[in-house]
Design a protein around this motif. Structure first.
Motif, PDB file in Angstrom:
ATOM      1  N   LEU A 455       0.836  -1.207   0.000  1.00 29.03           N
ATOM      2  CA  LEU A 455       0.000   0.000   0.000  1.00 29.03           C
ATOM      3  C   LEU A 455       0.868   1.254   0.000  1.00 29.03           C
ATOM      4  O   LEU A 455       0.612   2.208  -0.749  1.00 29.03           O
ATOM      5  CB  LEU A 455      -0.913   0.008   1.226  1.00 29.03           C
ATOM      6  CG  LEU A 455      -2.142  -0.894   1.190  1.00 29.03           C
ATOM      7  CD1 LEU A 455      -2.819  -0.900   2.553  1.00 29.03           C
ATOM      8  CD2 LEU A 455      -3.118  -0.422   0.126  1.00 29.03           C
ATOM      9  N   TYR A 456       1.875   1.258   0.834  1.00 31.24           N
ATOM     10  CA  TYR A 456       2.790   2.399   0.923  1.00 31.24           C
ATOM     11  C   TYR A 456       3.477   2.631  -0.418  1.00 31.24           C
ATOM     12  O   TYR A 456       3.608   3.774  -0.875  1.00 31.24           O
ATOM     13  CB  TYR A 456       3.803   2.125   2.032  1.00 31.24           C
ATOM     14  CG  TYR A 456       4.840   3.197   2.245  1.00 31.24           C
ATOM     15  CD1 TYR A 456       4.515   4.552   2.218  1.00 31.24           C
ATOM     16  CD2 TYR A 456       6.164   2.849   2.511  1.00 31.24           C
ATOM     17  CE1 TYR A 456       5.482   5.527   2.432  1.00 31.24           C
ATOM     18  CE2 TYR A 456       7.136   3.816   2.731  1.00 31.24           C
ATOM     19  CZ  TYR A 456       6.788   5.154   2.686  1.00 31.24           C
ATOM     20  OH  TYR A 456       7.745   6.116   2.899  1.00 31.24           O
ATOM     21  N   LEU A 457       3.892   1.552  -1.071  1.00 29.15           N
ATOM     22  CA  LEU A 457       4.544   1.665  -2.380  1.00 29.15           C
ATOM     23  C   LEU A 457       3.585   2.253  -3.410  1.00 29.15           C
ATOM     24  O   LEU A 457       3.980   3.097  -4.232  1.00 29.15           O
ATOM     25  CB  LEU A 457       5.033   0.289  -2.829  1.00 29.15           C
ATOM     26  CG  LEU A 457       5.752   0.223  -4.177  1.00 29.15           C
ATOM     27  CD1 LEU A 457       7.019   1.067  -4.151  1.00 29.15           C
ATOM     28  CD2 LEU A 457       6.073  -1.229  -4.547  1.00 29.15           C
ATOM     29  N   SER A 458       2.329   1.834  -3.395  1.00 31.88           N
ATOM     30  CA  SER A 458       1.341   2.362  -4.341  1.00 31.88           C
ATOM     31  C   SER A 458       1.164   3.866  -4.191  1.00 31.88           C
ATOM     32  O   SER A 458       1.084   4.601  -5.178  1.00 31.88           O
ATOM     33  CB  SER A 458      -0.012   1.663  -4.129  1.00 31.88           C
ATOM     34  OG  SER A 458       0.070   0.291  -4.432  1.00 31.88           O
ATOM     35  N   VAL A 459       1.118   4.337  -2.952  1.00 29.68           N
ATOM     36  CA  VAL A 459       0.957   5.770  -2.704  1.00 29.68           C
ATOM     37  C   VAL A 459       2.185   6.540  -3.176  1.00 29.68           C
ATOM     38  O   VAL A 459       2.069   7.617  -3.779  1.00 29.68           O
ATOM     39  CB  VAL A 459       0.686   6.026  -1.208  1.00 29.68           C
ATOM     40  CG1 VAL A 459       0.694   7.523  -0.901  1.00 29.68           C
ATOM     41  CG2 VAL A 459      -0.648   5.411  -0.790  1.00 29.68           C
ATOM     42  N   VAL A 460       3.376   5.997  -2.913  1.00 30.71           N
ATOM     43  CA  VAL A 460       4.610   6.675  -3.326  1.00 30.71           C
ATOM     44  C   VAL A 460       4.700   6.786  -4.838  1.00 30.71           C
ATOM     45  O   VAL A 460       5.084   7.836  -5.380  1.00 30.71           O
ATOM     46  CB  VAL A 460       5.840   5.928  -2.765  1.00 30.71           C
ATOM     47  CG1 VAL A 460       7.127   6.425  -3.423  1.00 30.71           C
ATOM     48  CG2 VAL A 460       5.922   6.113  -1.254  1.00 30.71           C
ATOM     49  N   VAL A 461       4.311   5.741  -5.555  1.00 32.82           N
ATOM     50  CA  VAL A 461       4.458   5.732  -7.014  1.00 32.82           C
ATOM     51  C   VAL A 461       3.307   6.446  -7.711  1.00 32.82           C
ATOM     52  O   VAL A 461       3.523   7.271  -8.607  1.00 32.82           O
ATOM     53  CB  VAL A 461       4.562   4.279  -7.531  1.00 32.82           C
ATOM     54  CG1 VAL A 461       4.600   4.256  -9.057  1.00 32.82           C
ATOM     55  CG2 VAL A 461       5.800   3.606  -6.958  1.00 32.82           C
ATOM     56  N   SER A 462       2.073   6.160  -7.287  1.00 29.36           N
ATOM     57  CA  SER A 462       0.888   6.633  -8.028  1.00 29.36           C
ATOM     58  C   SER A 462       0.116   7.735  -7.334  1.00 29.36           C
ATOM     59  O   SER A 462      -0.872   8.230  -7.882  1.00 29.36           O
ATOM     60  CB  SER A 462      -0.053   5.445  -8.283  1.00 29.36           C
ATOM     61  OG  SER A 462       0.625   4.403  -8.946  1.00 29.36           O
ATOM     62  N   GLY A 463       0.520   8.126  -6.136  1.00 29.79           N
ATOM     63  CA  GLY A 463      -0.205   9.163  -5.420  1.00 29.79           C
ATOM     64  C   GLY A 463      -1.374   8.598  -4.640  1.00 29.79           C
ATOM     65  O   GLY A 463      -1.596   7.381  -4.567  1.00 29.79           O
ATOM     66  N   TRP A 464      -2.137   9.504  -4.053  1.00 31.56           N
ATOM     67  CA  TRP A 464      -3.239   9.116  -3.162  1.00 31.56           C
ATOM     68  C   TRP A 464      -4.460   8.733  -3.995  1.00 31.56           C
ATOM     69  O   TRP A 464      -5.225   9.571  -4.441  1.00 31.56           O
ATOM     70  CB  TRP A 464      -3.568  10.273  -2.228  1.00 31.56           C
ATOM     71  CG  TRP A 464      -4.382   9.868  -1.036  1.00 31.56           C
ATOM     72  CD1 TRP A 464      -5.723   9.992  -0.867  1.00 31.56           C
ATOM     73  CD2 TRP A 464      -3.877   9.256   0.160  1.00 31.56           C
ATOM     74  NE1 TRP A 464      -6.099   9.507   0.358  1.00 31.56           N
ATOM     75  CE2 TRP A 464      -4.988   9.049   1.009  1.00 31.56           C
ATOM     76  CE3 TRP A 464      -2.609   8.872   0.583  1.00 31.56           C
ATOM     77  CZ2 TRP A 464      -4.858   8.476   2.272  1.00 31.56           C
ATOM     78  CZ3 TRP A 464      -2.477   8.296   1.837  1.00 31.56           C
ATOM     79  CH2 TRP A 464      -3.594   8.099   2.677  1.00 31.56           C
ATOM     80  N   GLN A 465      -4.659   7.422  -4.176  1.00 33.79           N
ATOM     81  CA  GLN A 465      -5.792   6.906  -4.948  1.00 33.79           C
ATOM     82  C   GLN A 465      -6.424   5.742  -4.191  1.00 33.79           C
ATOM     83  O   GLN A 465      -6.233   4.581  -4.551  1.00 33.79           O
ATOM     84  CB  GLN A 465      -5.331   6.438  -6.329  1.00 33.79           C
ATOM     85  CG  GLN A 465      -4.697   7.530  -7.192  1.00 33.79           C
ATOM     86  CD  GLN A 465      -4.425   7.066  -8.599  1.00 33.79           C
ATOM     87  OE1 GLN A 465      -5.348   6.768  -9.364  1.00 33.79           O
ATOM     88  NE2 GLN A 465      -3.148   6.998  -8.957  1.00 33.79           N
ATOM     89  N   PRO A 466      -7.189   6.044  -3.129  1.00 34.87           N
ATOM     90  CA  PRO A 466      -7.776   4.978  -2.301  1.00 34.87           C
ATOM     91  C   PRO A 466      -8.702   4.040  -3.064  1.00 34.87           C
ATOM     92  O   PRO A 466      -8.899   2.899  -2.625  1.00 34.87           O
ATOM     93  CB  PRO A 466      -8.556   5.760  -1.235  1.00 34.87           C
ATOM     94  CG  PRO A 466      -7.940   7.118  -1.216  1.00 34.87           C
ATOM     95  CD  PRO A 466      -7.520   7.381  -2.624  1.00 34.87           C
TER      96      PRO A 466
END
Length: 566
Positions: A455-466
């Protein structure tokens, strides 16, 4: 003739000072705070402020005298009506002098007013055993070193042989005994709040003394420096973990920085002794602390001495704390250069200097990748600020991290039904504070941390997209895992995953997360989990205003300060 260049404490007490820094002999002998410096303190005003400070020092001398006799200071367990604390009572909205003076002492077992000195000593010993038997296993349920490594005996050896560690451990145990008895003893909450606030203030004094001790040993280049510095580092980490458990995060960055500085000084001191000009190995540092009690020829380790075992334990906690706080400060882990030699040396877990699963229940590879994601986040932001961000390079770096996480998760799933055995395993039946789970608790905790890292990696790469598919998949998985916990208290070992999942959760999942946090009772002993819930609720309130540029660090810092979620 008394000195006019001595410490301000001696001047206040009108005593001759030998001017030794950072603590003069007078203050050292009395175990009180030694105030020194070129600038005159504001309280040295020749009037009310000076008189008030003199009374405060008198109380400190009295309290220290009780410690030197091996007794527990009265004001740790009950408020002193004649000397109310004007700045105590954070949890009660401020207590005035009249209200504090009417507070009766703690009833029942906490009334120590009439105890004889021998009974005080017996009380101290019982509180200390409470720490060994209950509090330490509560804070670190995964730490069960084998008998062949020396077990946990180092804890008692270090506490008994180190005055600062004895004092801080007694403070910690006192607090937890108070909480444990809170439900069994009726009495005014005001009094209990005052006792806890006084305890926290006393911890602040302890931290200041530790900083003075650091200055005292920093000028030495002897092998003794390594042991002394490692003990100070252990004291700081122990007190910080206690502060976090009770929900006090005000000084976590300052204390963590001090502990990191100490660890680096220890490695530099070992390099000065070894003299090869390279970063010493972890075992090289341990060798400078003495010899193990016994050694096993087939392994590098043996039965560690108390200082060696303590250094291993507190180094592991420090590595984890440094990684976790880096996700909240937009900076890479400050001990990143030590990760390779401490966490990855050798092909098997038995050959690594530190196996984090033995200390916190999470395997090394997860923490290593979280540290790499944090470093990637820092790199991305600095490059983007310079207008030089290469999206393909970002994706390539992130893909390597993702594959490492997914590959190890697959290995973990494949080994789920493989029993773990070791010598003297029959004793685990009588020394296991963890509930039985298929595959073991460490595999369960590691899996939760790994999905949170994704989850942390997704936010770092793609931004805040819940709402993205990848985020939703991992949120659902972690929530399902957390609801399978055999006991609610296990959540305290997964606070960081709990927080990041909660921040990315949908409105319909909020009640499930609140239920997990509310199941941790008494709340006073689960400060980090309560703080994580507070951060989540703050994010939920402004969910509609979050943009794609929002990151996890912004969520954690939304309360106005950094919380160390361990």
């Amino acid at each position: 003739m008394k000195s006019y260049d001595g410490c301000w404490t001696c001047r206040l007490r009108k005593k001759r000072c030998d001017e030794i820094r950072p603590v003069c002999r007078n203050c050292s002998a009395l175990q009180i705070t030694c105030h020194f410096g070129n600038e005159k303190p504001s309280w040295m005003d020749g009037g009310f402020g000076q008189k008030e400070k003199a009374e405060e020092v008198k109380r400190e001398v009295k309290s220290a005298a009780a410690r030197r006799r091996g007794t527990l200071p009265m004001d740790v367990l009950e408020p002193i009506a004649a000397e109310p604390d004007n700045d105590a009572g954070l949890a009660t909205g401020g207590l005035n002098e009249q209200r504090a003076s009417k507070c009766p002492p703690f009833p029942g077992p906490l009334c120590v007013r009439d105890l004889a000195p021998s009974q005080y000593q017996a009380l101290d010993r019982r509180f200390m055993m409470f720490y060994f038997d209950h509090f330490f296993p509560f804070l670190f349920p995964f730490y069960k070193p084998l008998l062949l490594e020396g077990g946990r005996s180092w804890i008692m050896e270090l506490v008994v042989g180190n005055q600062a560690m004895w004092h801080t451990t007694l403070c910690l145990s006192t607090y937890f005994v108070s909480v444990a008895l809170d439900g069994a003893i009726s009495g005014p909450n005001v009094c209990k709040t005052l006792a806890w606030e006084k305890l926290l203030k006393q911890m602040g004094v302890t931290f200041m003394m530790l900083h003075h001790n650091l200055e005292e040993v920093a000028s030495s280049n002897t092998q003794d420096l390594i042991i002394k510095t490692s003990r100070i580092m252990g004291n700081i980490i122990q007190l910080q973990r206690f502060e976090i458990s009770v929900g006090n995060f005000e000084n976590c960055q300052k204390h963590l920085s001090a502990a990191i500085t100490l660890l680096k000084q220890i490695f530099r001191a070992a390099d000065n002794v070894i003299g090869d000009g390279e970063l010493p190995t972890f075992y090289g540092v341990l060798s400078q602390m003495g010899r193990p009690l016994w050694a096993i020829k087939s392994q590098q380790s043996g039965a560690w001495s108390s200082d060696q075992a303590a250094f291993r334990f507190y180094s592991a906690l420090l590595i984890v704390d440094d990684i976790i706080i880096s996700t909240c400060t937009e900076e890479p882990p400050r001990l990143l250069e030590y990760h390779a030699q401490l966490l990855t040396n050798g092909g098997s877990p038995d050959e690594r200097p530190l196996n984090l699963e033995d200390f916190i229940g999470c395997e090394n590879w997860v923490m290593l990748q979280i540290g790499e994601i944090s470093a990637l986040d820092t790199w991305k932001k600095s490059i983007r600020k310079a207008g030089q961000l290469d999206t393909m390079e970002l994706v390539a770096r992130a893909s390597a991290i993702k594959q490492a996480l997914l590959g190890n998760l697959a290995r973990l799933d494949a080994a789920a039904n493989t029993p773990k055995t070791h010598w003297l395993g029959l004793f685990t039946l009588y020394n296991d504070h963890l509930p039985p789970m298929p595959g073991g608790c460490t595999a369960f905790v590691t899996r939760v941390w790994a999905h949170a890292a994704l989850l942390y990696l997704s936010v770092v790469v793609s931004g805040w997209q819940p709402g993205s598919a990848g985020v939703r998949e991992n949120v659902v998985r972690v929530l399902a895992l957390l609801e399978q916990m055999p006991t609610p208290e296990l959540l305290r070992t997964m606070v960081w995953p709990f927080c990041i999942v909660g921040c990315l959760a949908e409105p319909g999942e909020e009640c499930r997360l609140r239920a997990m946090a509310n199941a941790l009772v008494p709340h006073r002993l689960f400060g980090a989990a309560r703080k994580a819930l507070e951060i989540m609720e703050n994010v939920w309130k402004c969910r509609d205003g979050l943009t794609i540029d929002t990151d996890f660090a912004a969520c954690v810092c939304s309360l106005g300060y950094v919380s160390l979620l361990v």
